[in-house]
Design a protein around this motif. Sequence first.
Motif, PDB file in Angstrom:
ATOM      1  N   VAL A 185      -1.835  -8.744  10.965  1.00 35.72           N
ATOM      2  CA  VAL A 185      -1.575  -7.313  10.803  1.00 35.72           C
ATOM      3  C   VAL A 185      -2.770  -6.513  11.328  1.00 35.72           C
ATOM      4  O   VAL A 185      -2.603  -5.517  12.015  1.00 35.72           O
ATOM      5  CB  VAL A 185      -1.295  -6.963   9.324  1.00 35.72           C
ATOM      6  N   GLY A 198       2.964   0.225   2.843  1.00 37.33           N
ATOM      7  CA  GLY A 198       1.533   0.366   2.669  1.00 37.33           C
ATOM      8  C   GLY A 198       0.889   1.050   3.858  1.00 37.33           C
ATOM      9  O   GLY A 198       1.569   1.444   4.810  1.00 37.33           O
ATOM     10  N   ARG A 199      -0.444   1.205   3.784  1.00 35.19           N
ATOM     11  CA  ARG A 199      -1.177   1.898   4.843  1.00 35.19           C
ATOM     12  C   ARG A 199      -2.308   1.021   5.342  1.00 35.19           C
ATOM     13  O   ARG A 199      -2.902   0.251   4.583  1.00 35.19           O
ATOM     14  CB  ARG A 199      -1.766   3.198   4.301  1.00 35.19           C
ATOM     15  N   ALA A 200      -2.612   1.161   6.625  1.00 33.97           N
ATOM     16  CA  ALA A 200      -3.804   0.528   7.178  1.00 33.97           C
ATOM     17  C   ALA A 200      -4.390   1.516   8.162  1.00 33.97           C
ATOM     18  O   ALA A 200      -3.705   1.995   9.057  1.00 33.97           O
ATOM     19  CB  ALA A 200      -3.452  -0.778   7.865  1.00 33.97           C
ATOM     20  N   SER A 237      -4.871  -4.367  -0.992  1.00 33.45           N
ATOM     21  CA  SER A 237      -5.736  -3.235  -0.657  1.00 33.45           C
ATOM     22  C   SER A 237      -7.146  -3.752  -0.431  1.00 33.45           C
ATOM     23  O   SER A 237      -7.634  -4.575  -1.198  1.00 33.45           O
ATOM     24  CB  SER A 237      -5.750  -2.214  -1.787  1.00 33.45           C
ATOM     25  N   LEU A 272      -0.766   0.786  11.662  1.00 27.24           N
ATOM     26  CA  LEU A 272       0.589   0.247  11.644  1.00 27.24           C
ATOM     27  C   LEU A 272       1.517   0.945  12.624  1.00 27.24           C
ATOM     28  O   LEU A 272       2.546   0.417  12.998  1.00 27.24           O
ATOM     29  CB  LEU A 272       1.176   0.331  10.227  1.00 27.24           C
ATOM     30  N   LYS A 275       4.262  -7.332   2.941  1.00 29.54           N
ATOM     31  CA  LYS A 275       5.110  -7.835   4.021  1.00 29.54           C
ATOM     32  C   LYS A 275       5.900  -9.042   3.515  1.00 29.54           C
ATOM     33  O   LYS A 275       5.353  -9.935   2.886  1.00 29.54           O
ATOM     34  CB  LYS A 275       4.288  -8.264   5.228  1.00 29.54           C
ATOM     35  N   VAL A 321      -7.313  -0.544   3.957  1.00 31.57           N
ATOM     36  CA  VAL A 321      -5.948  -1.036   3.814  1.00 31.57           C
ATOM     37  C   VAL A 321      -5.507  -0.726   2.402  1.00 31.57           C
ATOM     38  O   VAL A 321      -6.237  -1.007   1.449  1.00 31.57           O
ATOM     39  CB  VAL A 321      -5.905  -2.560   4.069  1.00 31.57           C
ATOM     40  N   LEU A 329      -0.664  -2.871   1.026  1.00 29.72           N
ATOM     41  CA  LEU A 329       0.054  -3.487   2.128  1.00 29.72           C
ATOM     42  C   LEU A 329       0.969  -4.600   1.621  1.00 29.72           C
ATOM     43  O   LEU A 329       0.547  -5.449   0.853  1.00 29.72           O
ATOM     44  CB  LEU A 329      -0.958  -4.072   3.114  1.00 29.72           C
ATOM     45  N   ALA A 338       3.869  -4.479   9.068  1.00 28.92           N
ATOM     46  CA  ALA A 338       3.979  -4.633   7.621  1.00 28.92           C
ATOM     47  C   ALA A 338       5.213  -3.867   7.161  1.00 28.92           C
ATOM     48  O   ALA A 338       5.730  -3.013   7.886  1.00 28.92           O
ATOM     49  CB  ALA A 338       2.734  -4.111   6.932  1.00 28.92           C
TER      50      ALA A 338
END
Lengths: 654, 263
Positions: free
Chosen positions: B58, B68-70, B33, B78, B15, B10, B13, B65
């Motif tokens: 999430v 960011g990245r997951a 992260s 995401l 939200k 992650v 991120l 979110a």
Amino acid sequence: MTATIDFDAPASPSASVAADGSLRRIVRGVPWPLLAAVALFFVAGAIGLVFLVAPDLKPLVFKQSLMRAFSAPLSRGGFLGADQLGRPLEWRLLAGLGISLGAAAAVTLIASVLGLAMGLLGGFFGRTADRLVTVVIDLTWAYPTILLAVVIAGILGPGVWTVIWALGLTLWAALARIVRAQVLVLREQDFVLAAQALGYSRFYIATRHLIPNLMPIVILMATLFVALTIIAEAGLSFIGLGAQSPTPSLGKTLAEGFSFASSSIWPLVFGALTMISLVIVLNAFGDRVRDILDPKGRVPLPGRRLRDAARRAEAALPARAVDRDAVIAVDDVSVAIHGRRGATTAVSDLSLTLRPGQTLGIVGESGSGKSLSARAITGLLPEGLSLSGGRVFWDGVDIAGLPAEKLRDRRGRFVAMVFQDARASLDPLYTIGEQVSESLAAHFPGPRRSFRPKVLEMLARVGLSDPEIFYDRYPHQLSGGQLQRAALAGVLVLEPRVLIADEPTTGLDATTQKKIVALVKALQREMNMSVIWISHDLDLVGEIADEIVVAYAGQPVEIGTVEEVLKRPAHPYTLGLLESRPQATMAPKSPLRSVGGTVPDPGDWPPACRFAPRCRRALAICGTTPPPMELFDEGSGRRLRCYNPEPGAAEAGA
Amino acid sequence: MSRGDVLLSVEHLSKTYRGQGGRPAHKALDDVSLELRASETLGIVGESGSGKSTLARVLVRLTGADSGRADYCGVDLLRARGADALFLTRQIQIVFQDPNSSMNPRRTIRQALLEAARVAEHPPADIQGSLARMMEAVGLSREKLDAYPHQLSGGQRQRVAIARALAVSPRVVVADECVSALDVSVQSSILNLMLERQRELGLAYVFISHDLSVVHHMSDRMIVMRSGRIVEAGNPSEIMRNPQDPYTRELIASVPGSGFRAA
């Protein structure tokens, strides 16, 4: 109220709703004469409908005979007489019952399906759908049924179907609102989230998980819809929008009976009697259904008479020696729950003393009876529970001997309580200042305004800095920790001798908990108060208490000083509780010790030692003879209810 | 894939929940992260409003979110749809806090487990037999399959919730306050069960709780969250011994009994 009673799930309403289907519960819960009356009306209605459709039977209802017009009951015109066209009244009424109940069924079906669908759509299918549904509900709500009936009559012409659509298309909004609100709660329930996490579609979740849980509400509203339709049909038929001649709906029969009342009173009398009895039966049925399905509608059995009987029996016994220095002394108290199947003991053998300035911790898991013990001490047991034995002394005075009025006045000033859910103990409609003033007003004369300085001082003492601001705040504007401070201010403003704190920090953050504990300690010193602190957390009680009572299955099993009980636990249950918590000294991810099994419910207690079935040190005698509470160690005064105490404690105690 | 490989990563991120009815917007996750490796437990400790439950949601895609990245094994968590979404469902499951609401009160345990087992990639041929094995694996007798949730105790319901999460054979289980509503004696048996299942199945846990001592006991690595931000991360024992962030220090000092029992 139930939140403060210390029992596990079985008492919770949602659980018992699930026990079996709503319909089965209704059939079982409604008294049989009422059920029979409802069934009778519906069977009669069904027969009436047959008479309306079957070609051979139709003439019975519709065939005119002017010769017999207005004939009296028990004459040639029929059992109940005949109407203005000579038609036998009994057949007309039977058919009318069929039409009215049929219309009611149709309306109920339309309104239920529409209400359920719209409520679900609004609550579970996204924000846009919700906005749309809410607007439609509000519009429907604002639009009078009678106007809609006029509009529909313009399209379909007046008649029974006009009535059905006009009612069906307005009544649904009432159900949709309730369904939507319920869905908003249900959709946050873990089982709904779990199904979502498993990737199931909204439609699947709505049909499998939401609708079954919405059924009690739908059934409840349906019983209302049926009765409403019967009355509304009569009203609409009366003003000519409903059934038309020669269709014999109940409303139409009534309207015609009214027009011809000067010629014969009987059609009006029998029509009205049918209508009234039908509506009374349906409303009585609806009321019972609401009692059965609405969790809040349940009324526990009162226990007052039993308690008084117990008191009188007790008064005959000679008083035992009581510690006269004790602020509170409890001598062999037991508490009973009165249910449908008689009384069950929930707390027994409770004896303890609380000295001035002392802090007593009562520790136990859910079902140990710790909250009920505290309530017994205050003489404030919830409805359905009673003191079934023993005595409680405040400053050496048996509270059973005090008149109710005097007890009430002393209670607030002598012993105060704060609970886990501070939000629930404060009224959302009044400001914090008003509620603290209220406590003073209950005990002291004078206008509320005169208490203001004292209230402000108290708010400052519980750490609500800027008391002027907090005085005018409402409960919803406060955080959890602030609410508990406000609740403390509300009871401590009376400067009680004893504070009973029932899990006051459970649910609060650890950092907030620490501050509340420190606050209570400081106030205790300042006010020279005694404190009873109830908690499931042994470690927390260890921080605040001088003496600890460990409770299991409704009775104390170990009472001793904090040092003794926490460092050298003697009862296997106490040790089990202590070992269950992960310790910083343990290797991470190593297995934890645990006490197998669960606390038995009141009524299922083992006959001798109640802990024996879960105890790793149980002996043969533990299953046969109840262990007495005995002095375990002279020096510290520790008392213990155990035949085979932990060896570590015995060595240290010797 | 073996122990130690990164399963989930992650990055940054964030939200924000829009404020409703005049309330200000609330930043639930703020530049979070983290990494989760195979067969390890990542503990997340934080108080109310720390964002830990939002993070859990999430990870199982109950909520999205803002930025960011997951990434789970190369799949974008995401934005996954269709087959990717199903893959993630089978790989990452969740156990919730409240044993009272974790089961539909109107459905039997068998129905609840069946619902989960059907989602698995290879549903076993003998599905009824496998339900019985699932129950035994979490320490419940197979007779309980036809019970309704209210007929079970809180601890037993939580065992069923674990069985349900494991029914799809996931590699990652997110446990969101899964022992917080239980009595201590029951809590320890559930924690033991989770440790056993992890050793046996090589599961990775994201173990979320407000209870510092429980998180410390369960974790290989630990994260401390506050107001949506990670304030400290590292080896649990190291953090307990030598906390860097003032908030972590406050949290450690707030554990009841810490002073008394250390003696």
